[in-house]
Design a protein around this motif. Structure first.
Motif, PDB file in Angstrom:
ATOM      1  N   SER A  62      21.888  43.724   2.683  1.00 46.31           N
ATOM      2  CA  SER A  62      21.056  44.567   1.886  1.00 46.31           C
ATOM      3  C   SER A  62      21.662  45.747   1.468  1.00 46.31           C
ATOM      4  N   TRP A  94      17.517  41.686  -5.513  1.00 49.47           N
ATOM      5  CA  TRP A  94      16.399  41.727  -4.537  1.00 49.47           C
ATOM      6  C   TRP A  94      16.356  40.300  -3.675  1.00 49.47           C
ATOM      7  N   ASP A 143      20.154  51.804   3.903  1.00 46.96           N
ATOM      8  CA  ASP A 143      20.617  50.980   3.066  1.00 46.96           C
ATOM      9  C   ASP A 143      21.175  51.461   1.710  1.00 46.96           C
ATOM     10  N   TRP A 144      20.116  51.959   0.894  1.00 50.48           N
ATOM     11  CA  TRP A 144      20.253  52.645  -0.275  1.00 50.48           C
ATOM     12  C   TRP A 144      21.428  53.560  -0.421  1.00 50.48           C
ATOM     13  N   SER A 202      14.258  34.259  -0.160  1.00 48.38           N
ATOM     14  CA  SER A 202      13.381  35.467   0.240  1.00 48.38           C
ATOM     15  C   SER A 202      13.840  36.682  -0.159  1.00 48.38           C
ATOM     16  N   VAL A 203      12.810  37.511  -0.581  1.00 45.07           N
ATOM     17  CA  VAL A 203      13.037  38.949  -0.668  1.00 45.07           C
ATOM     18  C   VAL A 203      13.793  39.733   0.512  1.00 45.07           C
ATOM     19  N   LEU A 204      14.738  40.541   0.198  1.00 42.34           N
ATOM     20  CA  LEU A 204      15.552  41.285   1.020  1.00 42.34           C
ATOM     21  C   LEU A 204      14.558  42.503   1.251  1.00 42.34           C
ATOM     22  N   LYS A 205      14.896  43.144   2.583  1.00 43.48           N
ATOM     23  CA  LYS A 205      14.471  44.356   2.936  1.00 43.48           C
ATOM     24  C   LYS A 205      15.527  45.256   3.020  1.00 43.48           C
ATOM     25  N   ILE A 206      15.280  46.184   1.979  1.00 51.85           N
ATOM     26  CA  ILE A 206      16.310  47.475   1.716  1.00 51.85           C
ATOM     27  C   ILE A 206      15.676  48.615   2.275  1.00 51.85           C
ATOM     28  N   THR A 207      16.311  49.375   3.476  1.00 56.33           N
ATOM     29  CA  THR A 207      15.738  50.342   3.986  1.00 56.33           C
ATOM     30  C   THR A 207      16.303  51.784   3.110  1.00 56.33           C
ATOM     31  N   TRP A 208      15.906  52.914   3.397  1.00 61.41           N
ATOM     32  CA  TRP A 208      16.559  54.052   2.817  1.00 61.41           C
ATOM     33  C   TRP A 208      17.854  54.318   3.309  1.00 61.41           C
TER      34      TRP A 208
END
Length: 468
Positions: free
Chosen positions: A102, A328, A272-273, A264-270
């Motif tokens: 991510s 994504w 991670d950003w 599948s779509v990745l889950k990107i947390t704040w």
């Protein structure tokens, strides 16, 4: 009789006339296939490392990069490569803790957004028009030499891709030995030469006034070079490497699984950003601007002078769109690279069909073997990858040979030296720009400040005083 002989015009009949415009020589399907594998010397090690140490989904990456390759080849009509974002990959595996999938995706999306905005607003074209050519050549030279240095390490030493370091010396014998790599180098040199046959104007004009033996030699030379240039050398070397994978470890057959992995779509947390941007995107952005856009556009004009130069705006937007689509879903962040373009051209690619063929090959592998293909990549001889990378790096570095003045060469070499020793293309670029401006300031007319007038008056007075 003598007078009549002198008045008789000499008629020459060309037996052979071979001439063509650069870049327009028709290449066969085999040549395009050979050129298609010209940039795998950088692609395979980075993909393999991210798959093993950062849990990159190889199947997803192969499928999406295959679509990028096909679209790029059809859009640009030139062998514009699709390569991993090298700084992001280096940070992902060399720094502790390793970046997660991510975080890698977040870094790629941040870099893509920056290049997309630069292209959409026209700022990338503005930068491209006003960046001095010697500075661009310095970036190309440093990148080419960096590839060549890395390639020599691949050939001479065993590699630990997790730490990006060389380990023990490579043995002379074996299925990944030094002799194998040297044999591949000799084969590529004998078949492709210095890479200039068929890319420069060459004329073989033979008439009936030439010496017969000399004419025969030239004909034989032309025939031999034409035959050698038709050999798909890089493709043969790459296929040899694939065969050796199964010979080195026959258990690969047992580990192969058919079918792609689930996308599948990745889950990107704040978080991670934040981590992806600060640790990976910041060092990647200047490299992408310089090597993936500016250097690629300039190199396309050098290699294909009779075709329209690639647009910096289109290339920049292309990098943005590719990563907006794939990151994504966990695909590896990618860009275009001058080294990949040079490598593909070096081994025969002359049109977008080369990268289309490469894309079709990746798509087939991703759909058929999926993530199990990493077992094959893990056994690929690193020495052969080094050989492919060596030729790509030298081809890129040779683009800097058009510096005609000492001043241009000075700026180029300083830019390249700083880039290499500082391990930063951005640092070398800034030093090159500063040096270029200082040299222009030194030779600038300063009459508006009164300096030129004062200097002229002082010189005249000195001259008067020196007269007895």
């Amino acid at each position: 009789m003598e007078e009549q002989r002198q008045q008789t015009p000499t008629i020459t009949t060309p037996l052979v006339h071979y001439n063509h415009r650069p870049g327009r020589r028709k290449h066969s399907l085999v040549s395009e296939l050979s050129g298609a594998v010209g940039d795998l010397g950088t692609f395979i090690p980075i993909v393999l490392t991210l798959t093993l140490f950062s849990n990159l989904d190889l199947s997803t990456t192969l499928i999406f990069t295959s679509l990028y390759n096909i679209a790029t080849g059809l859009l640009f009509g030139l062998p514009v490569p699709v390569q991993p974002m090298k700084s992001i990959a280096a940070v992902a595996v060399s720094e502790s803790p390793h970046l997660t999938t991510s975080q890698i995706a977040a870094a790629g999306l941040c870099t893509a957004a920056t290049l997309f905005l630069l292209g959409l607003t026209g700022l990338m074209s503005f930068f491209y028009r006003f960046i001095p050519l010697p500075v661009v050549r310095g970036v190309q030279l440093s990148q080419g030499l960096s590839f060549a240095f890395t390639a020599i390490k691949y050939v001479r030493f065993n590699q630990d891709f997790a730490t990006s370091k060389s380990t023990s010396s490579r043995p002379w014998l074996g299925l990944d030995g030094l002799l194998l790599a040297l044999a591949a180098i000799l084969f590529l040199v004998l078949s492709t030469g210095s890479g200039d046959y068929g890319t420069h104007n060459q004329e073989f004009d033979i008439d009936n006034t030439d010496d017969v033996n000399n004419s025969g030699r030239r004909l034989r030379l032309h025939t031999r070079l034409r035959i050698l240039s038709a050999i798909p050398a890089a493709l043969i070397v790459f296929l040899l490497g694939l065969i050796l994978c199964f010979i080195r470890d026959p258990t690969i057959f047992n580990d192969l699984r058919f079918g792609p992995s689930e996308i599948s779509v990745l889950k990107i947390t704040w978080d991670d950003w934040k981590v992806g941007f600060l640790r990976a995107a910041i060092p990647q952005i200047p490299l992408s601007v310089l090597n993936s856009v500016i250097a690629v556009c300039k190199l396309s004009g050098d290699l294909f002078p009779d075709r329209e130069e690639l647009s910096a705006t289109k290339v920049s937007i292309s990098v943005g769109v590719m990563n907006f689509v794939g990151c994504w879903f966990g695909a590896m962040p990618v860009c275009h690279g001058a080294g990949g373009l040079a490598g593909q051209y070096r081994f025969g690619a002359r049109s977008g069909m080369a990268v289309v063929f490469l894309g079709l090959g990746k798509l087939a592998i991703g759909l058929v073997f999926g993530n199990s293909f990493v077992r094959i990549l893990g056994q690929f001889p690193i020495g052969i990858l080094g050989v492919l990378l060596l030729f790509a790096g030298i081809e890129l570095a040779m683009a800097s040979r058009d510096m005609n003045t000492k001043e241009e060469s000075f700026v180029m070499l300083v830019c390249a030296a700083v880039s290499l020793t500082g391990s930063s293309a951005a640092l070398g670029f800034c030093c090159g720009i500063l040096l270029f401006l200082l040299l222009k300031l030194r030779s600038m007319e300063c009459s508006r400040f009164g300096v030129s007038k004062f200097w002229s008056k002082s010189s005249a007075e000195d001259m008067d005083d020196s007269v007895p």
